[in-house]
Design an enzyme around this catalytic site. Sequence first.
Site, PDB file in Angstrom:
ATOM      1  N   LYS A  25       5.897 -37.554 -36.213  1.00  0.00           N
ATOM      2  CA  LYS A  25       4.706 -37.957 -35.463  1.00  0.00           C
ATOM      3  C   LYS A  25       3.504 -38.060 -36.393  1.00  0.00           C
ATOM      4  CE  LYS A  25       2.303 -35.023 -32.958  1.00  0.00           C
ATOM      5  NZ  LYS A  25       1.796 -34.134 -31.889  1.00  0.00           N
ATOM      6  N   SER A  26       3.346 -37.078 -37.283  1.00  0.00           N
ATOM      7  CA  SER A  26       2.184 -37.057 -38.172  1.00  0.00           C
ATOM      8  C   SER A  26       2.155 -38.277 -39.084  1.00  0.00           C
ATOM      9  CB  SER A  26       2.197 -35.770 -39.008  1.00  0.00           C
ATOM     10  OG  SER A  26       2.144 -34.628 -38.181  1.00  0.00           O
ATOM     11  N   GLY A 103      -4.064 -35.080 -29.477  1.00  0.00           N
ATOM     12  CA  GLY A 103      -5.149 -34.530 -30.264  1.00  0.00           C
ATOM     13  C   GLY A 103      -5.276 -35.215 -31.606  1.00  0.00           C
ATOM     14  N   ARG A 131      -9.614 -29.291 -24.925  1.00  0.00           N
ATOM     15  CA  ARG A 131      -9.571 -29.007 -26.363  1.00  0.00           C
ATOM     16  C   ARG A 131     -10.949 -29.214 -26.980  1.00  0.00           C
ATOM     17  NH1 ARG A 131      -3.974 -31.387 -28.815  1.00  0.00           N
ATOM     18  NH2 ARG A 131      -4.675 -30.139 -30.572  1.00  0.00           N
ATOM     19  N   SER A 178      -9.218 -26.842 -37.061  1.00  0.00           N
ATOM     20  CA  SER A 178      -8.133 -27.819 -37.050  1.00  0.00           C
ATOM     21  C   SER A 178      -8.174 -28.578 -38.367  1.00  0.00           C
ATOM     22  CB  SER A 178      -8.295 -28.798 -35.883  1.00  0.00           C
ATOM     23  OG  SER A 178      -7.405 -29.885 -36.005  1.00  0.00           O
ATOM     24  N   GLN A 180      -6.938 -31.638 -38.326  1.00  0.00           N
ATOM     25  CA  GLN A 180      -6.843 -33.042 -37.924  1.00  0.00           C
ATOM     26  C   GLN A 180      -8.165 -33.788 -38.087  1.00  0.00           C
ATOM     27  OE1 GLN A 180      -5.182 -32.368 -33.997  1.00  0.00           O
ATOM     28  NE2 GLN A 180      -3.146 -32.931 -34.697  1.00  0.00           N
ATOM     29  N   ASP A 338       2.603 -25.231 -36.122  1.00  0.00           N
ATOM     30  CA  ASP A 338       3.391 -25.807 -35.035  1.00  0.00           C
ATOM     31  C   ASP A 338       4.797 -25.215 -34.965  1.00  0.00           C
ATOM     32  OD1 ASP A 338       1.473 -27.448 -33.899  1.00  0.00           O
ATOM     33  OD2 ASP A 338       1.889 -29.105 -35.256  1.00  0.00           O
ATOM     34  N   LYS A 365      -4.194 -25.581 -29.241  1.00  0.00           N
ATOM     35  CA  LYS A 365      -3.252 -26.698 -29.187  1.00  0.00           C
ATOM     36  C   LYS A 365      -3.172 -27.212 -27.748  1.00  0.00           C
ATOM     37  CE  LYS A 365      -1.971 -26.659 -33.578  1.00  0.00           C
ATOM     38  NZ  LYS A 365      -2.077 -27.843 -34.463  1.00  0.00           N
ATOM     39  N   ARG A 423       6.283 -28.319 -27.259  1.00  0.00           N
ATOM     40  CA  ARG A 423       6.974 -27.361 -28.128  1.00  0.00           C
ATOM     41  C   ARG A 423       7.374 -26.092 -27.360  1.00  0.00           C
ATOM     42  NH1 ARG A 423       6.322 -30.433 -32.414  1.00  0.00           N
ATOM     43  NH2 ARG A 423       4.235 -31.187 -32.952  1.00  0.00           N
TER      44      ARG A 423
END
Length: 470
Positions: A25-26, A103, A131, A178, A180, A338, A365, A423
């Site tokens: 996914k990343s 996210g 979030r 984060s 991200q 994760d 998350k 998850r």
Amino acid sequence: MLVCGMNILARASSLSGHITVPGSKSHTIRALLLASLAEGTSRIANPLPSADCLSTAAAVPLIGAQVSFGSTKQDGQGTVWTVQGAGKSVHLPSDVVNVGNSGSLLYFLSPLAATFPGWSIFTGDESIRRRPVHHVVDVLCQLGAEAACAVPGSKTCPLVIKGPVQGNRTVRTDGAVSSQYISGLMLAALRLPGTLNIELSDPKETPYLVMTQKWLERMGSAVQISPDFKRISVSGPVPIQAFDCTVPSDWEAVAFPLVAAILTDSEVVIEHVDGSGTQGDDMIVSVLQQLCADIEWNVAAETLTVRGGKRSRDGVGRLTTENFEHGELHINLSGFPDAVCALAVAACFTEGTVFIEDIAVCRRKETDRIAVLAAELSKLGADVAEGSDFLVVHGHSPRTANGKPNPAFSLHGAQVESWRDHRVAMALACLGLGLPEGEAVVVRDADCCAVSFPRFFDEMRSLNADFSEA
């Protein structure tokens, strides 16, 4: 196929066979965004057709790119996605950006949107609207944008931004919230003149920053990251040209068949495993091996061979911390948080105490994963305690050292909540496969696993996992 709101019942199983997990996914989301900025047509092989990645594919036309899914195969998606990049015509999002549950998309695309003159608005589903985005607001304001949470007093979406931000500046922020949005700033720097310097007070999830660095360097940008990850610099602007790439397998997805196999009397080969080192979650292999899990990683052949229980090479397959001082294993998960769901489940089947530490980011998350795991695992008889940034699991193996049933093993079946966290859902379902005969776990709203692993239950059934609709 699972439908919305589907519950899954998981019972004791012995797994065997070969499985290939989806693409990362990343990597998929980074590839989609960079291809959207590029001049020309890019091709992305082995993309992950998950909800988050499809949300990204639906969002990039708002900045002028187009995505074609190619030939239809499983789940209606193709094995190669084609992106017609916006290139020089890339523009401010032409509508409100609804990121769905992603996210990654929120934190990556909002700094990019801030490089354009004008207003952009970001929102998402109920989970996204819980979030935090106040840290994004802060860094964009440091760069000269106007940014705010739309609801007065809120720290969450909807997020409104008026750009453009300015290049050749220094941003200071807390990297613990984060990684991200740090990657989002790095992506935005490709469109800014000069060098963007980012100073982090407490960097976490650092392997993902390296992943972003490698992608930007591939695009032709000069990126510097200090050894302690507290200083990052990205130079721009960089005219991005179209590219072809193959998305590597997703280590965050590998974790679940891997853990399922070591908890059961199983022998499973996971194929096409990414050995490039660009995903920090591959550290789960060494952690589980420290617990005496029987795992062989053939990097050249791109395979993991996992043997559990009676199928392990010692015929017992007992997970234990007995080789560590005081019988305790301390795992710092700041680089790959994760993995917390899969590792917490493995710890429940481990003789000894496992401390999963430096995971405060997991409270931010899709759910508060620390609280959720403590609550749901306790329903199944696990001895779990939570702290502000850690979990402690006092576990027991189903077997003693000589392979006999362990009377101290007390995990049992129950109905548990996924909290619509992909998850959490997969981890709890895998736990059910390792329970004694006659016990079962019912995971509510288990269809949410499609966020990162489409067809998870179907793929696991191909290994003889006893998953059924409840």
